[in-house]
Design an enzyme around this catalytic site. Structure first.
Site, PDB file in Angstrom:
ATOM      1  N   GLU A  69     -89.661  61.528 103.255  1.00 22.63           N
ATOM      2  CA  GLU A  69     -89.082  62.272 102.121  1.00 22.63           C
ATOM      3  C   GLU A  69     -88.690  63.628 102.658  1.00 22.63           C
ATOM      4  O   GLU A  69     -89.545  64.430 103.013  1.00 22.63           O
ATOM      5  CB  GLU A  69     -90.125  62.381 100.996  1.00 22.63           C
ATOM      6  N   CYS A 115     -88.311  69.955  96.538  1.00 22.50           N
ATOM      7  CA  CYS A 115     -87.323  69.107  97.221  1.00 22.50           C
ATOM      8  C   CYS A 115     -86.203  68.686  96.273  1.00 22.50           C
ATOM      9  O   CYS A 115     -85.068  68.496  96.697  1.00 22.50           O
ATOM     10  CB  CYS A 115     -87.990  67.899  97.849  1.00 22.50           C
TER      11      CYS A 115
HETATM   12  O1  TXE Z   1     -91.402  71.749 107.336  1.00 18.66           O
HETATM   13  P1  TXE Z   1     -91.993  70.820 108.441  1.00 18.66           P
HETATM   14  P2  TXE Z   1     -91.272  73.340 107.372  1.00 18.66           P
HETATM   15  C1  TXE Z   1     -87.769  71.479 104.089  1.00 18.66           C
HETATM   16  C2  TXE Z   1     -87.272  72.811 103.584  1.00 18.66           C
HETATM   17  C3  TXE Z   1     -87.902  73.769 104.533  1.00 18.66           C
HETATM   18  C4  TXE Z   1     -87.790  72.986 105.816  1.00 18.66           C
HETATM   19  C5  TXE Z   1     -88.743  73.396 106.887  1.00 18.66           C
HETATM   20  O2  TXE Z   1     -85.888  72.889 103.702  1.00 18.66           O
HETATM   21  O3  TXE Z   1     -87.248  74.989 104.623  1.00 18.66           O
HETATM   22  O4  TXE Z   1     -88.073  71.667 105.435  1.00 18.66           O
HETATM   23  O5  TXE Z   1     -90.057  73.492 106.374  1.00 18.66           O
HETATM   24  C6  TXE Z   1     -95.716  68.846 109.996  1.00 18.66           C
HETATM   25  N1  TXE Z   1     -94.807  66.043 114.183  1.00 18.66           N
HETATM   26  N2  TXE Z   1     -88.959  71.003 103.394  1.00 18.66           N
HETATM   27  O6  TXE Z   1     -90.864  73.856 108.698  1.00 18.66           O
HETATM   28  O7  TXE Z   1     -92.121  71.522 109.742  1.00 18.66           O
HETATM   29  C7  TXE Z   1     -96.140  70.224 109.527  1.00 18.66           C
HETATM   30  O8  TXE Z   1     -97.314  70.642 110.201  1.00 18.66           O
HETATM   31  C8  TXE Z   1     -95.554  65.773 113.110  1.00 18.66           C
HETATM   32  C9  TXE Z   1     -88.709  69.982 102.438  1.00 18.66           C
HETATM   33  O9  TXE Z   1     -92.486  73.901 106.836  1.00 18.66           O
HETATM   34  O10 TXE Z   1     -91.250  69.561 108.362  1.00 18.66           O
HETATM   35  C10 TXE Z   1     -96.338  69.963 108.060  1.00 18.66           C
HETATM   36  O11 TXE Z   1     -97.591  69.329 107.839  1.00 18.66           O
HETATM   37  N3  TXE Z   1     -95.704  66.611 112.084  1.00 18.66           N
HETATM   38  C11 TXE Z   1     -89.927  69.437 101.898  1.00 18.66           C
HETATM   39  C12 TXE Z   1     -95.208  68.991 107.732  1.00 18.66           C
HETATM   40  O12 TXE Z   1     -94.842  68.418 108.979  1.00 18.66           O
HETATM   41  C13 TXE Z   1     -95.056  67.771 112.134  1.00 18.66           C
HETATM   42  C14 TXE Z   1     -91.191  70.146 101.901  1.00 18.66           C
HETATM   43  C15 TXE Z   1     -93.982  69.622 107.099  1.00 18.66           C
HETATM   44  O13 TXE Z   1     -93.504  70.645 107.937  1.00 18.66           O
HETATM   45  C16 TXE Z   1     -94.239  68.112 113.226  1.00 18.66           C
HETATM   46  C17 TXE Z   1     -91.292  71.126 102.958  1.00 18.66           C
HETATM   47  C18 TXE Z   1     -94.131  67.182 114.289  1.00 18.66           C
HETATM   48  N4  TXE Z   1     -93.385  67.411 115.381  1.00 18.66           N
HETATM   49  C19 TXE Z   1     -90.165  71.535 103.633  1.00 18.66           C
HETATM   50  N5  TXE Z   1     -93.713  69.334 113.001  1.00 18.66           N
HETATM   51  C20 TXE Z   1     -89.816  68.356 100.904  1.00 18.66           C
HETATM   52  N6  TXE Z   1     -89.200  67.244 101.275  1.00 18.66           N
HETATM   53  O14 TXE Z   1     -90.305  68.480  99.805  1.00 18.66           O
HETATM   54  C21 TXE Z   1     -94.168  69.748 111.806  1.00 18.66           C
HETATM   55  N7  TXE Z   1     -95.006  68.813 111.276  1.00 18.66           N
END
Ligand code: TXE
Length: 490
Positions: free
Chosen positions: A249, A283
């Protein structure tokens, strides 16, 4: 010693005693100190999950027994709801009342999956042979890595944990490093409810370190992830090595279409909520307003008036309507996004900067922002800001409204406002997004599937499909009158 990792039924510190502080986005105060897992801890957690799954300790339970467990977890969540809501509000900076709403949604999620699990599973297939009994059975999929974001920390994890438990999977939960407290509380409840040792494990730490192991390890069968598109792409690449199942998602840039014949009072009010609720860190936020030209000025001036008086405030500000952004880095990204939009030619009508109130000086507060005269080709229209930023585009015809609403790589949700029910139904059907609201924006229920078309993700959470993500489907063919196949000569 900080011991907030839950591995193989035991609460323990990181193997190197590592820990990190969690800071309030409201004032940067330290709200918690939690363990930070090492690679060895992640390895232990995956091993524990794999062992528990392969031992049959939980897969041997019936769906009914696992549903009862999930009901019990819902009861315990209800008992501790306010305590957990407080932690959630400390970590995210959202108001306590808002966190209480989230907890109510978490509890409904567990209740929904408990009820779904208690139903009949599998089916008989008529293969046209009276001596053959053909049956489809649903079995737990295996070991799952459940990785959550920071905007609705416990809710997004609940959407994964509840079906995983009902299905009989073993799993490792990794909440966002920015918001770990509610996941710790949930794990304590899962333990108290009597979940077998090793089935539910909790790992804490940054995605770049512990998350990487959770998505690469061959002992993991499924990764269910909610977060950013870039991380989603990394997970897909990692999954290719062992053909892991994926549920992703990844957010959206969601069109919100208002026709001139709509109930404008309701449409405008919902447009404000859709874009600025939780400061746009949603989201499915309706941050892409697409409005019929003849009502543009009236709609936009009213939205700007309303946006300018939204009261920002922290967890304990009873009068606040929304809170801070999650982090300094996110505030920087949102600021740059708006600057880029203006540089591309969008018109800044309100907001566009940090709050200058002295009580917000130490927090990550960004003002509700409206960018008018936006075009589909602009970065600020195509990309998600995940902040309180609404872009406005205009249309003249129904076909144009649909074309603009579909001109995106995302496809999570959208809204359409019109008093012409046939027109609204046509537009709802033509929009390629996973959820469409007609004359509404935002509500969801655990009984209805949630997920994205296109780059908003893969699979569905909630509903019935949300359980299906954690199940394998097996066909068992039993011949009750065996005979020779007769294909090859003797
Ligand atoms: O998300 P990340 P970020 C979108 C929103 C936001 C952008 C970046 O646009 O500005 O994403 O947010 C874990 N392997 N959404 O940087 O990094 C991380 O530790 C495995 C949309 O905060 O994707 C956290 O637990 N896991 C959204 C989770 O991924 C990894 C909600 C989310 O972090 C990882 C949030 C890796 N390599 C942000 N790198 C929605 N869909 O609702 C990070 N994580």
């Amino acid at each position: 010693m900080v011991a907030t990792l839950f591995i193989d039924g035991v609460w323990r510190a990181a193997s190197d005693n590592g820990f990190h502080d969690v800071h309030s986005p409201h004032d940067q105060s330290v709200v918690a100190t939690v363990s930070q897992a090492t690679e060895a801890d992640v390895d232990d957690a995956i091993a524990a999950a794999r062992r528990s799954f392969d031992s049959g300790i939980f897969t041997s339970w019936s769906f009914k027994e696992r549903s009862d467990l999930v009901s019990k977890i819902a009861d315990l969540l209800e008992r501790d709801a306010d305590l957990i809501a407080r932690k959630e509000s400390d970590d995210t900076g959202k108001r306590f009342t808002e966190a209480q709403y989230d907890l109510a949604d978490v509890i409904s999620t567990f209740r929904h999956f408990a009820a779904l699990g208690a139903k009949e599973h599998g089916r008989k297939v008529d293969v046209g042979l009276p001596h053959v009994h053909s049956q489809i059975v649903h079995e737990p999929l295996g070991v799952a890595s459940l990785i959550g974001p920071w905007n609705y920390p416990l809710l997004q994890i609940a959407w994964k944990v509840a079906p995983a438990l009902v299905a009989g999977c073993s799993f490792i939960v990794k909440p966002s490093e920015l918001t770990p407290q509610s996941a710790i509380a949930l794990m304590k409840i899962i333990e108290e409810a009597g979940t077998p040792k090793g089935v539910a494990n909790l790992i804490l730490g940054p995605g770049s370190v512990v998350g990487t192991l959770l998505i690469n390890d061959p002992r993991v069968d499924l990764v269910s992830f909610t977060g950013g598109l870039t991380t989603g792409q990394t997970i897909m690449r990692a999954a290719a090595q062992t053909i892991k199942k994926l549920a992703l998602e990844l957010g959206g840039k969601n069109p919100h279409i208002i026709f001139a014949d709509a109930d404008l009072d309701a449409a405008i009010d919902n447009a404000v909520t859709a874009a600025f609720l939780h400061s746009g860190q949603v989201c499915s936020a309706g941050t892409r307003l697409i409005v019929e030209r003849s009502i543009h000025d009236r709609v936009v001036s009213e939205i700007v008036r309303r946006a300018a008086k939204i009261r920002l405030g922290g967890p304990s500000d009873e009068m606040a309507e929304t809170g801070p952004l999650i982090s300094a880095a996110h505030l920087r990204n949102v600021s740059e996004y708006v600057e880029k939009g203006v540089a591309e030619g969008a018109t800044l009508l309100v907001g566009g900067k940090r709050s200058e109130l002295p009580e917000h000086a130490n927090g990550w507060y960004y003002l509700p922002t409206v960018l008018d005269n936006a075009k589909s080709s602009m970065y600020c229209v195509q990309e998600e800001s995940f902040g309180p930023v609404m872009t406005v585009e205009v249309f003249d015809t129904e076909a144009e409204a649909i074309a603009i609403g579909n001109d995106t790589n995302f496809g999570l949700s959208g809204g359409v406002w019109s008093s012409d029910s046939e027109k609204a139904a046509r537009v709802a059907s033509a929009l390629r997004h996973g959820t469409i609201w007609v004359n509404d924006f935002g509500p969801y229920r655990p009984a209805a599937e949630w997920g994205g078309y296109k780059q908003s993700g893969i699979g569905r959470e909630l509903g019935e499909h949300g359980l299906g993500e954690y199940l394998e489907i097996k066909h068992i063919w039993t011949n009750n009158a065996p005979s020779r196949s007769g294909w090859f000569r003797d």
